[in-house]
Design an enzyme around this catalytic site. Structure first.
Site, PDB file in Angstrom:
ATOM      1  CE  LYS A  85      -5.813  -7.419  -2.617  1.00 15.50           C
ATOM      2  NZ  LYS A  85      -6.835  -7.592  -1.491  1.00 15.50           N
ATOM      3  CE  LYS A  89      -4.276  -1.685   0.535  1.00 12.90           C
ATOM      4  NZ  LYS A  89      -5.590  -2.025   0.240  1.00 12.90           N
ATOM      5  CE  LYS A  96     -13.618  -3.240  -0.813  1.00 12.29           C
ATOM      6  NZ  LYS A  96     -12.644  -3.360  -0.230  1.00 12.29           N
TER       7      LYS A  96
HETATM    8  N1  AQP Z   1      -8.897 -10.790  -4.814  1.00 20.84           N
HETATM    9  C1  AQP Z   1      -9.287 -11.227  -3.666  1.00 20.84           C
HETATM   10  N2  AQP Z   1      -9.398 -12.806  -3.722  1.00 20.84           N
HETATM   11  C2  AQP Z   1      -9.861 -13.241  -2.534  1.00 20.84           C
HETATM   12  N3  AQP Z   1     -10.383 -12.561  -1.497  1.00 20.84           N
HETATM   13  C3  AQP Z   1     -10.049 -11.403  -1.492  1.00 20.84           C
HETATM   14  N4  AQP Z   1     -10.473 -10.189  -0.513  1.00 20.84           N
HETATM   15  C4  AQP Z   1     -10.012  -9.237  -0.977  1.00 20.84           C
HETATM   16  N5  AQP Z   1      -9.502  -9.399  -2.354  1.00 20.84           N
HETATM   17  C5  AQP Z   1      -9.604 -10.621  -2.719  1.00 20.84           C
HETATM   18  C6  AQP Z   1     -11.233 -10.426   0.658  1.00 20.84           C
HETATM   19  O1  AQP Z   1     -12.064  -9.674   1.004  1.00 20.84           O
HETATM   20  C7  AQP Z   1     -12.126  -9.227   2.134  1.00 20.84           C
HETATM   21  C8  AQP Z   1     -12.485  -8.011   2.271  1.00 20.84           C
HETATM   22  O2  AQP Z   1     -11.112  -7.272   1.815  1.00 20.84           O
HETATM   23  P1  AQP Z   1     -11.225  -5.613   2.203  1.00 20.84           P
HETATM   24  O3  AQP Z   1     -11.806  -4.963   1.409  1.00 20.84           O
HETATM   25  O4  AQP Z   1     -11.376  -5.426   3.899  1.00 20.84           O
HETATM   26  O5  AQP Z   1      -9.633  -5.387   2.182  1.00 20.84           O
HETATM   27  P2  AQP Z   1      -8.709  -5.906   0.838  1.00 20.84           P
HETATM   28  O6  AQP Z   1      -8.106  -7.247   1.026  1.00 20.84           O
HETATM   29  O7  AQP Z   1      -7.601  -4.689   0.836  1.00 20.84           O
HETATM   30  O8  AQP Z   1      -9.494  -5.653  -0.361  1.00 20.84           O
HETATM   31  P3  AQP Z   1      -9.694  -5.075  -1.530  1.00 20.84           P
HETATM   32  O9  AQP Z   1     -10.803  -5.436  -2.678  1.00 20.84           O
HETATM   33  O10 AQP Z   1      -8.221  -5.211  -2.082  1.00 20.84           O
HETATM   34  O11 AQP Z   1      -9.598  -3.235  -1.256  1.00 20.84           O
HETATM   35  P4  AQP Z   1      -8.820  -2.104  -1.278  1.00 20.84           P
HETATM   36  O12 AQP Z   1      -8.541  -2.275  -3.126  1.00 20.84           O
HETATM   37  O13 AQP Z   1      -9.487  -1.324  -0.979  1.00 20.84           O
HETATM   38  O14 AQP Z   1      -7.457  -2.660  -0.763  1.00 20.84           O
HETATM   39  C9  AQP Z   1     -11.000  -9.720   3.003  1.00 20.84           C
HETATM   40  O15 AQP Z   1     -11.328 -11.003   3.597  1.00 20.84           O
HETATM   41  C10 AQP Z   1      -9.855  -9.961   1.850  1.00 20.84           C
HETATM   42  O16 AQP Z   1      -8.987 -11.269   2.119  1.00 20.84           O
END
Ligand code: AQP
Length: 328
Positions: A199, A118, A202
């Protein structure tokens, strides 16, 4: 009144944008099914405080919290079987997080891979919250004495840090917390369609959103990176097969794998099948979500009621913690 069952489950999702297929398969799908198990007490929240660690706009954040609320409900979360609330309405999370900040060694936080990723992704705004995020996440889990955390593969390291926080606290102040473990049937990480080395996220490249119309799903999948030849395996092709494992029939999976072996797989056909299956799977979801978003007062009421329930448990834990560390 929240019943005390055999196992306490806690998890949340950051309110940092619309949820995608990775969030669904990695987390939300389990949130929907776990409360049906009568041995489990479940706490699921919207991580709106965690959303502050990356760039945000106040109006957008507010709308995103409602959007994520509608997403949880439209995906089938039964609020009568679990406690569902926004993190920021239960102040005990941040108070316990501060206590963990003062207990966790800096080095443990600095070695988190998500922190390292990040700070590269958000070079213009490296705030201290990006570093201390896992201390808040440990508090999110342990304030409910959580034992099991349904998360995707990328969050495993943070759950391990929650174990460290629990262990350190227990060793120093007496047994208080369980050391939580991840709840995961199989490690799962859905990759980005355009860059399968990353991965799906969002805030990253265009993700496959649960809200996407059939046309959008088809358009995004058509553009997905595959391989230069039909029989070749590549991260992009394996990512499509991973999606097929979740949204395809056994016959479809076996059929496409055979074509791949024979080097006659047409990526366009695999993508078309996936697009049809994914749009069909989320058809009812899309309708329900539209209806829910038209009722913002109802959504706010659901969140307020959930927060009141969560506070009763969180308050008890914080009282115990404060007594044990000498603040009360
Ligand atoms: N690509 C993924 N594959 C499987 N699981 C995923 N998760 C996120 N991306 C994947 C799981 O979704 C839950 C919520 O995630 P989060 O939004 O709290 O945090 P994150 O992992 O940072 O998700 P994003 O989508 O990547 O968001 P941003 O872009 O805002 O950082 C968690 O259980 C995560 O493992």
């Amino acid at each position: 009144m929240i019943e005390n069952k055999q196992e306490t489950i806690v998890a949340g999702i950051r309110a940092s944008g619309k949820l995608h297929i990775g969030n669904y398969l990695g987390a939300l799908k389990d949130f929907v099914s776990l409360p049906n198990d009568k041995t489990k007490t479940c706490f699921f929240f919207i991580a709106d405080l965690h959303a502050l660690t990356t760039p945000f706009e106040p109006k957008v954040l507010k709308d995103t919290v409602l959007d994520v609320t509608a997403t949880y409900l439209a995906a089938g979360l039964d609020i009568n079987k679990c406690v569902f609330f926004p993190q920021s309405q239960v102040l005990e999370h941040t108070e316990l997080a501060w206590i963990f900040n003062c207990l966790l060694p800096l080095g443990e936080l600095e070695r988190m891979t998500q922190y390292k990723d990040k700070i590269l992704q958000h070079k213009e705004s490296i705030n201290a919250g990006l570093l201390t995020y896992p201390a808040l996440m440990a508090a999110d889990i342990l304030i409910y004495k959580g034992q099991s955390v349904p998360v995707g593969d990328d969050q495993v390291q943070h759950v391990e840090l929650a174990r460290v926080a629990a262990r350190k606290f227990n060793n120093r102040f007496g047994k208080t917390f369980f050391e939580p473990k991840t709840y995961m049937q199989k490690p799962l990480r859905i990759m980005s369609l355009s860059d399968p080395a990353k991965k799906m996220s969002k805030t990253g490249d265009e993700a496959l959103l649960l809200d996407d119309s059939p046309e959008e799903i088809s358009r995004k999948l058509k553009k997905a990176v595959t391989a230069s030849e039909p029989g070749k395996k590549s991260a992009g092709v394996e990512n499509l097969f991973l999606l097929l494992e979740h949204f395809g029939t056994e016959q479809e999976i076996a059929g496409f794998r055979d074509l791949q072996k024979n080097e006659t797989l047409k990526f366009s056909e695999l993508k078309e099948t996936l697009a049809n299956n994914i749009s069909g799977y989320f058809a009812e979801f899309r309708e329900k979500k539209k209806e829910l978003l038209a009722k913002p007062d109802f959504l706010a009421e659901v969140l307020g009621d959930g927060a009141a329930k969560a506070r009763t448990v969180a308050g008890e834990t914080l009282l115990e913690v404060k007594q044990k560390i000498g603040l009360l």
